[in-house]
Design an enzyme around this catalytic site. Sequence first.
Site, PDB file in Angstrom:
ATOM      1  N   SER A   1       3.575  -2.222  10.169  1.00  0.00           N
ATOM      2  CA  SER A   1       5.033  -2.286  10.329  1.00  0.00           C
ATOM      3  C   SER A   1       5.636  -3.630   9.904  1.00  0.00           C
ATOM      4  CB  SER A   1       5.426  -1.935  11.769  1.00  0.00           C
ATOM      5  OG  SER A   1       5.011  -0.615  12.084  1.00  0.00           O
TER       6      SER A   1
ATOM      7  N   HIS B   1      -9.445   1.389   4.985  1.00  0.00           N
ATOM      8  CA  HIS B   1      -8.156   1.536   5.657  1.00  0.00           C
ATOM      9  C   HIS B   1      -8.331   2.452   6.868  1.00  0.00           C
ATOM     10  CE1 HIS B   1      -4.029   2.676   6.495  1.00  0.00           C
ATOM     11  NE2 HIS B   1      -3.684   1.555   5.903  1.00  0.00           N
TER      12      HIS B   1
ATOM     13  N   GLU C   1      -6.711   4.833   7.895  1.00  0.00           N
ATOM     14  CA  GLU C   1      -6.524   6.261   7.604  1.00  0.00           C
ATOM     15  C   GLU C   1      -7.785   6.857   6.972  1.00  0.00           C
ATOM     16  OE1 GLU C   1      -2.832   5.688   5.533  1.00  0.00           O
ATOM     17  OE2 GLU C   1      -1.919   5.098   7.431  1.00  0.00           O
TER      18      GLU C   1
ATOM     19  N   ASN D   1       0.862  -1.189   0.000  1.00  0.00           N
ATOM     20  CA  ASN D   1       0.000   0.000   0.000  1.00  0.00           C
ATOM     21  C   ASN D   1       0.896   1.236   0.000  1.00  0.00           C
ATOM     22  OD1 ASN D   1      -1.823   2.042   0.541  1.00  0.00           O
ATOM     23  ND2 ASN D   1      -2.219   1.392   2.659  1.00  0.00           N
ATOM     24  N   TRP D   2       1.006   1.859  -1.163  1.00  0.00           N
ATOM     25  CA  TRP D   2       1.919   3.008  -1.282  1.00  0.00           C
ATOM     26  C   TRP D   2       1.376   4.257  -0.590  1.00  0.00           C
ATOM     27  CZ3 TRP D   2       3.564   3.031  -7.181  1.00  0.00           C
ATOM     28  CH2 TRP D   2       4.272   1.849  -7.463  1.00  0.00           C
ATOM     29  N   LYS D   3       0.098   4.272  -0.260  1.00  0.00           N
ATOM     30  CA  LYS D   3      -0.538   5.472   0.309  1.00  0.00           C
ATOM     31  C   LYS D   3      -0.311   6.664  -0.643  1.00  0.00           C
ATOM     32  CE  LYS D   3      -0.101   3.320   4.782  1.00  0.00           C
ATOM     33  NZ  LYS D   3      -0.011   3.459   6.225  1.00  0.00           N
TER      34      LYS D   3
ATOM     35  N   GLU E   1      -5.384  -4.910  10.658  1.00  0.00           N
ATOM     36  CA  GLU E   1      -4.315  -3.941  10.901  1.00  0.00           C
ATOM     37  C   GLU E   1      -4.564  -3.223  12.222  1.00  0.00           C
ATOM     38  OE1 GLU E   1      -2.278  -2.667   7.017  1.00  0.00           O
ATOM     39  OE2 GLU E   1      -4.032  -1.415   7.249  1.00  0.00           O
TER      40      GLU E   1
ATOM     41  N   GLY F   1       2.815  -1.149   4.264  1.00  0.00           N
ATOM     42  CA  GLY F   1       2.858   0.267   3.921  1.00  0.00           C
ATOM     43  C   GLY F   1       4.275   0.712   3.615  1.00  0.00           C
ATOM     44  N   GLY F   2       4.927   1.333   4.596  1.00  0.00           N
ATOM     45  CA  GLY F   2       6.242   1.940   4.410  1.00  0.00           C
ATOM     46  C   GLY F   2       7.248   1.060   3.676  1.00  0.00           C
TER      47      GLY F   2
ATOM     48  N   GLY G   1       2.703   2.178  10.754  1.00  0.00           N
ATOM     49  CA  GLY G   1       3.663   3.272  10.571  1.00  0.00           C
ATOM     50  C   GLY G   1       4.394   3.666  11.838  1.00  0.00           C
TER      51      GLY G   1
HETATM   52  P1  PGA Z   1       2.938   0.247   7.615  1.00  0.00           P
HETATM   53  O1  PGA Z   1       1.458   0.497   7.032  1.00  0.00           O
HETATM   54  O2  PGA Z   1       3.441  -1.046   7.006  1.00  0.00           O
HETATM   55  O3  PGA Z   1       3.730   1.430   7.169  1.00  0.00           O
HETATM   56  O4  PGA Z   1       2.806   0.144   9.100  1.00  0.00           O
HETATM   57  C1  PGA Z   1       0.561  -0.557   6.872  1.00  0.00           C
HETATM   58  C2  PGA Z   1      -0.737  -0.037   6.298  1.00  0.00           C
HETATM   59  O5  PGA Z   1      -1.182   1.042   6.715  1.00  0.00           O
HETATM   60  O6  PGA Z   1      -1.368  -0.694   5.439  1.00  0.00           O
END
Ligand code: PGA
Length: 258
Positions: free
Chosen positions: A220, A102, A104, A10-12, A174, A241-242, A180
């Site tokens: 993470s 998600h 967010e 997930n590049w966001k 999640e 994500g990251g 993050g």
């Molecule tokens: P993260 O994000 O791997 O940076 O913790 C995961 C996500 O939000 O899907």
Amino acid sequence: MARTPLLAGNWKMNLNHVEATGLVQKLAWSLADGRYEPAKAEAAVIVPFTDIRSVQTLIEGDKLPLKFGAQDVSEHDSGAYTGEISADMLAKLNVSYVVVGHSERREYHGETDALINAKAKKVIAAGMTPIICVGEVLEIRKEGRHVPYVLTQTEGVLDGLTPEQVGALVIAYEPVWAIGTGEVATPEDAQEVCGAIRGYVESTFGAEAAAAVRIQYGGSVKASNVAEIMAKPDVDGALVGGASLNAEEFARIVLLSA
Ligand code: PGA
């Protein structure tokens, strides 16, 4: 039934369409170097809307062993919804996966389980696969209420779906406190909730749906911790994500999950 793990990056809100093609190319090279076998683990990039056409052209043109997806979708079909993107628009670009709900989106856009359920239904109706996110915030975890809390979310987001539809989709667990933050849940934490979600699916939609539905862990995830999380019986991949913004790191995550 054997479930093929899904590793979705997930590049966001990162990487424009030029940067996107660079990362996808590097990812494909790194996977090829590692003798990636797509049958053992599926790899997908979940990109910003503006990147989709470029990523599609590259993946289809060069026949790269990658799937691609979107990060959100409208709950409406079409019409006067300025700024929204419909499921049919995504399906027309051969999108495979659409992330819905998600944390967010829940936090910054007030998305509710009912709205996420409506979006998931649009994704399914358009012939794509939703990756539906659930997960508790730290306060709920501290109170020890994470399992019932996540199961209530799961009930809401899956409402009205058929057993066949549930068996074909992806649920991403999640824990919000692990996104993050570098604060990864232990493999046991991941298994506890992923196992409970599968149990809920079994009791509500039946054994076949429960055996087929893929349940990812997210929060993470890195190459250094993915193997121990993936070793848990009810974890069928990761929403990353990251670490997915680094092609070599994400390739390692995919290869370690195969
Ligand atoms: P993260 O994000 O791997 O940076 O913790 C995961 C996500 O939000 O899907």
